[in-house]
Scaffold this motif. Structure first.
Motif, PDB file in Angstrom:
ATOM      1  N   VAL A   1       0.827  -1.217   0.000  1.00 58.70           N
ATOM      2  CA  VAL A   1       0.000   0.000   0.000  1.00 58.70           C
ATOM      3  C   VAL A   1       0.859   1.264   0.000  1.00 58.70           C
ATOM      4  O   VAL A   1       0.719   2.121  -0.886  1.00 58.70           O
ATOM      5  CB  VAL A   1      -0.962   0.019   1.215  1.00 58.70           C
ATOM      6  CG1 VAL A   1      -1.766   1.318   1.242  1.00 58.70           C
ATOM      7  CG2 VAL A   1      -1.893  -1.188   1.169  1.00 58.70           C
ATOM      8  N   VAL A   2       1.758   1.382   0.964  1.00 60.77           N
ATOM      9  CA  VAL A   2       2.528   2.619   1.113  1.00 60.77           C
ATOM     10  C   VAL A   2       3.496   2.817  -0.049  1.00 60.77           C
ATOM     11  O   VAL A   2       3.579   3.916  -0.612  1.00 60.77           O
ATOM     12  CB  VAL A   2       3.291   2.621   2.456  1.00 60.77           C
ATOM     13  CG1 VAL A   2       4.154   3.878   2.573  1.00 60.77           C
ATOM     14  CG2 VAL A   2       2.318   2.538   3.617  1.00 60.77           C
TER      15      VAL A   2
ATOM     16  N   LEU B   1       3.697   6.636  -6.860  1.00 54.66           N
ATOM     17  CA  LEU B   1       2.760   7.406  -7.692  1.00 54.66           C
ATOM     18  C   LEU B   1       2.834   8.888  -7.353  1.00 54.66           C
ATOM     19  O   LEU B   1       2.830   9.753  -8.237  1.00 54.66           O
ATOM     20  CB  LEU B   1       1.340   6.877  -7.485  1.00 54.66           C
ATOM     21  CG  LEU B   1       0.232   7.551  -8.314  1.00 54.66           C
ATOM     22  CD1 LEU B   1       0.502   7.379  -9.798  1.00 54.66           C
ATOM     23  CD2 LEU B   1      -1.132   6.966  -7.944  1.00 54.66           C
ATOM     24  N   SER B   2       2.945   9.199  -6.068  1.00 58.86           N
ATOM     25  CA  SER B   2       3.053  10.598  -5.640  1.00 58.86           C
ATOM     26  C   SER B   2       4.336  11.236  -6.162  1.00 58.86           C
ATOM     27  O   SER B   2       4.320  12.379  -6.629  1.00 58.86           O
ATOM     28  CB  SER B   2       3.009  10.673  -4.112  1.00 58.86           C
ATOM     29  OG  SER B   2       3.220  11.987  -3.648  1.00 58.86           O
TER      30      SER B   2
ATOM     31  N   ARG C   1       1.784   3.796  -3.382  1.00 63.17           N
ATOM     32  CA  ARG C   1       1.214   5.144  -3.214  1.00 63.17           C
ATOM     33  C   ARG C   1       2.305   6.211  -3.269  1.00 63.17           C
ATOM     34  O   ARG C   1       2.158   7.248  -3.926  1.00 63.17           O
ATOM     35  CB  ARG C   1       0.472   5.219  -1.885  1.00 63.17           C
ATOM     36  CG  ARG C   1      -0.238   6.548  -1.627  1.00 63.17           C
ATOM     37  CD  ARG C   1      -0.766   6.590  -0.210  1.00 63.17           C
ATOM     38  NE  ARG C   1       0.317   6.558   0.765  1.00 63.17           N
ATOM     39  CZ  ARG C   1       0.183   6.129   2.012  1.00 63.17           C
ATOM     40  NH1 ARG C   1      -0.987   5.678   2.441  1.00 63.17           N
ATOM     41  NH2 ARG C   1       1.216   6.145   2.837  1.00 63.17           N
ATOM     42  N   ASN C   2       3.426   5.966  -2.590  1.00 68.41           N
ATOM     43  CA  ASN C   2       4.525   6.933  -2.610  1.00 68.41           C
ATOM     44  C   ASN C   2       5.123   7.079  -3.995  1.00 68.41           C
ATOM     45  O   ASN C   2       5.429   8.190  -4.441  1.00 68.41           O
ATOM     46  CB  ASN C   2       5.607   6.517  -1.614  1.00 68.41           C
ATOM     47  CG  ASN C   2       5.220   6.778  -0.170  1.00 68.41           C
ATOM     48  OD1 ASN C   2       4.099   7.200   0.111  1.00 68.41           O
ATOM     49  ND2 ASN C   2       6.124   6.521   0.747  1.00 68.41           N
TER      50      ASN C   2
END
Length: 305
Positions: free
Chosen positions: A262-263, A269-270, A266-267
């Motif tokens: 998850v993390v 992509l950010s 997400r990171n």
């Protein structure tokens, strides 16, 4: 009257530290106070000038950057107080701050750490901190209570236990520190105060908020809003915190699955959306560090040079 040793760390922010010292001088009325400033290998050594300018302040110079924990631990070596008040150099005092926190520790012997309410300096009615919720060790997530709310006194009645103190301003009972040990220096930057919270709680002490005491915080003066240094240590130390403090091996396993599935996506992509080149490599470096180093390793893994 209990003596308070006030400890702050300076790193290439001489003017900011001088503003803090001016703030203390203009607002503090607690007489039994010792002020200690640790210069953490700033490029330009300010200590000789400061020793002349501030004769009542104790200055310590480190020739290497010891990080937040190491710098504060060095300050402890010169501290003689019953209570130790660790404050970021990018904070500003308000009247009654020290004595209000001292009163909590004097009255409640099982309280090992206490923080004041914190507002943002550049938006002086906006809250940054009014306590923390407990930690979810499966996700390494909790919530900072009150953050970004207008302070209308809504938390001023909440003196008492909280999930964690805030590293920008935390008063610590020496006896609790002696039992729990010093801050872990292998964090270097970020999460070391939360780790210390957990160790002091395991030593049998409570963690409190005293919202009747107030301090202002100039957020991220030293590191900046976004930087490779911050991103690396935030990710590395989030994992390290769980390795040191999760209640079971099962909890650690669940956290690893959460972080990797998850993390991490997400990171990544950010980083791509915001154009932060090199951050992906630092994220993977932070993860790899935790798989290749023990939880007590002093190897930092960050490419400082």
């Amino acid at each position: 009257m209990k003596k308070v040793s006030l400890i702050t760390v300076n790193y290439n922010q001489n003017q900011v530290t001088e503003q803090l010292l001016a703030s203390i001088a203009s607002t503090n009325t607690y007489p039994a106070i010792q002020i200690i400033v640790v210069d953490n290998a700033s490029k330009q050594n300010p200590v000789p000038q400061w020793q002349t300018q501030y004769p009542n302040v104790t200055f310590i110079r480190s020739d290497v950057n010891l990080g937040f924990a190491g710098g504060n631990n060095l300050g402890i070596t010169a501290a003689s107080g019953h209570y130790l008040f660790f404050i970021n150099n990018d904070t500003e005092f308000t009247p009654g701050l020290v004595e209000t926190l001292v009163a909590v520790l004097d009255k409640h012997p099982k309280v090992g750490m206490v923080s004041p309410k914190i507002r943002y300096f550049d938006q002086p009615h906006l809250l940054q901190y009014a306590g923390f919720t407990p930690m979810n060790y499966y996700t390494m997530r909790n919530r900072c209570i009150g953050q970004f709310e207008q302070d209308q006194g809504q938390y001023d009645h909440t003196t008492g236990p909280t999930g964690y103190v805030h590293g920008a301003a935390m008063m610590v009972r020496r006896q609790a520190m002696d039992q729990a040990g010093l801050m872990a220096e292998n964090f270097f930057l970020y999460y070391e105060e939360m780790d210390w919270n957990d160790h002091i709680k395991r030593a049998g002490y409570e963690i409190w908020l005293e919202p009747k005491a107030l301090i202002y915080h100039k957020e991220s003066v030293s590191v900046g809003k976004m930087s490779g240094l911050k991103e690396y240590f935030m990710n590395r130390n989030r994992i390290l915190f769980i390795r040191r403090n999760a209640p079971s091996a099962f909890t650690i396993m669940v956290f690893y699955l959460y972080f990797l599935s998850v993390v991490t996506p997400r990171n990544l992509l950010s980083y791509a959306r915001q154009g932060h080149k090199g951050f992906a490599g630092l994220l993977f470096k932070a993860i790899r560090w935790n798989f290749t180093n023990s939880k007590t390793s002093t190897h930092l893994g960050y490419p400082f040079n």
